[in-house]
Design a protein around this motif. Sequence first.
Motif, PDB file in Angstrom:
ATOM      1  N   PRO A 430      -0.322  26.371 -29.731  1.00 43.28           N
ATOM      2  CA  PRO A 430       0.431  27.614 -29.531  1.00 43.28           C
ATOM      3  C   PRO A 430       0.082  28.360 -28.253  1.00 43.28           C
ATOM      4  N   VAL A 431      -1.175  28.342 -27.846  1.00 38.42           N
ATOM      5  CA  VAL A 431      -1.548  29.057 -26.617  1.00 38.42           C
ATOM      6  C   VAL A 431      -0.734  28.537 -25.440  1.00 38.42           C
ATOM      7  N   GLU A 460      -7.975  33.548 -27.351  1.00 46.57           N
ATOM      8  CA  GLU A 460      -7.331  32.804 -26.275  1.00 46.57           C
ATOM      9  C   GLU A 460      -5.823  33.073 -26.270  1.00 46.57           C
ATOM     10  N   PHE A 461      -5.244  33.163 -27.460  1.00 46.48           N
ATOM     11  CA  PHE A 461      -3.812  33.441 -27.607  1.00 46.48           C
ATOM     12  C   PHE A 461      -3.489  34.852 -27.120  1.00 46.48           C
ATOM     13  N   VAL A 462      -4.321  35.807 -27.495  1.00 47.68           N
ATOM     14  CA  VAL A 462      -4.096  37.198 -27.082  1.00 47.68           C
ATOM     15  C   VAL A 462      -4.199  37.320 -25.561  1.00 47.68           C
ATOM     16  N   ALA A 465      -1.081  35.967 -24.094  1.00 51.29           N
ATOM     17  CA  ALA A 465       0.029  36.906 -24.293  1.00 51.29           C
ATOM     18  C   ALA A 465       0.028  37.992 -23.230  1.00 51.29           C
ATOM     19  N   ALA A 466      -1.167  38.493 -22.900  1.00 53.56           N
ATOM     20  CA  ALA A 466      -1.273  39.516 -21.849  1.00 53.56           C
ATOM     21  C   ALA A 466      -0.880  38.934 -20.496  1.00 53.56           C
ATOM     22  N   ASN A 471       5.840  39.306 -26.195  1.00 56.11           N
ATOM     23  CA  ASN A 471       6.172  40.434 -27.074  1.00 56.11           C
ATOM     24  C   ASN A 471       5.288  40.350 -28.325  1.00 56.11           C
ATOM     25  N   LEU A 472       4.046  40.764 -28.166  1.00 59.27           N
ATOM     26  CA  LEU A 472       3.045  40.581 -29.227  1.00 59.27           C
ATOM     27  C   LEU A 472       2.608  41.911 -29.802  1.00 59.27           C
TER      28      LEU A 472
END
Length: 510
Positions: A430-431, A460-462, A465-466, A471-472
């Motif tokens: 997903p990342v 890692e995902f967050v 997203a940044a 749109n998290l």
Amino acid sequence: MTVFILVAGAFTGPHVWRDTAARLTAEGAEVHTVALTGLGRPPADGGADVDLETHIADVLAVIDSVIDAAAEPGGEIVLVGHDYGIHPVLGAADRRARSIARIVYLDSGMPQDGVPALAAVPDQLLREEVAGRAAGDGATDGELPPPAREAWSRWGSIAGLSEAALEGLTALAAPQPLGTLLQPLRLTGAVAEVPATGVLCTANGPGVEMLQIMVDVGTPALAALADARVTFFELPTGHWPMLSCPDALAETLTEAASGGGHLLTPAGAGRTPAQLRPFLLDVPERPRERTGNTDLYLPDGPGPHPAVVFVHGGPVPAEARPTPRDWPTLTGYARQVAGQGVVGVTLDHRLHAVTDYERAAADVADAVERVRADPRVDADRVALWFFSGGGPITAEWLKDPPVWLRCLAANYPILAPLPGWGLTGSRFHPVRALSRAGDLPVVLVRAGRESAEIAATVEEFVAEAARCGANLEIIDVPEGRHGFETLDPADGAREAVHRAVGAVLARLKG
């Protein structure tokens, strides 16, 4: 006096134990590091094949020398096997079971009779490379070159290793004889009577809490771990603790030798497994329709209604009963959204092992299409909500999401393949998929007391997203554990569930 016999893993030799052995010796223990043929020392016969039996004989020779040198019988011999090293350790212990006080599985697998060490190699591509090399040569007497500096992570997490340690690991690595990986381990069963301790390196795989969950779910291979003779320790590091935290490892081995450590509780031993405890909200029952592997929880009125498809985690053994679609967390969420005018969908998919993501993803996609085809469902307003080990499947929906997918949610998800899975190059990442999600709303419910290896994938995902402007929305449950809906029924967790449901439905109905 405790006598430790330390056996290193693939490509390595006695040198990796230097600091740990020194600490154990300083504490009064007797320590022997085994030089395995072809790794720590050359073959006695330069032309002889080196296989697993060769390495078992190496370990037996050290055990017998310790027994012969003992002033009196009954010494406490503790065999420690790291990584591949657990295979010759078990082979030797099976033949000297009465002389061994304990076996320590140091961030290793659980070898079984008749299974070669190659099966425990985490990276599927590596397994195929090794098997292909042997098949191409038509023999098992070749060698597998040691990893390059940047390739050690294919064999396990390098978390905690300093640059100097990684350089040393690479410089001193030796080729691994193919026969040691390809020859099946043969056990009589005697070794099963020897007490055991598992040392879990949590940056490389599950910790004690996750193991307990897997035992509760009914994973057959793990049932033997919930035995009074089996204890566990955790080390917050990667796959080579003798290099990343040698003092902490020495302390852990000392405690293990004395029988210390955490005990797992057998499944069904007078307690309700975590996944079958009540949902933290008191949600009224709703009408349910069951078709094949899919259940629909229906709201009032004829519809068409928006729908939320809840995707369980795993791996879950095929024999588990009840199956995940009947677990309180899934049914609780489904009834919750049905009470608010949305069809709640639970399903069973075939994620029975980490190698099953492809067919599990296909099961989910098939279920979603059947749900969208139902006349009571608004096919243009669907959300997908993933849990735990179902997280890698989100990659299939994050890259180029369909227009009818109004929201994707994930509770305490695994958002990148874990180091021990061997799926680093797979599409279920997903990342890597997130940058293609566009404006798709993503709701992430993050457990504050998450296990280290899963928390690392979430962070890692967050961060991604940044970077890509995804749109998290993040909903934190600071005191929540993995599976908090049945483990932590506190006010903060209940509020988080209400917020998460509200966030998903707002995007679904908007």
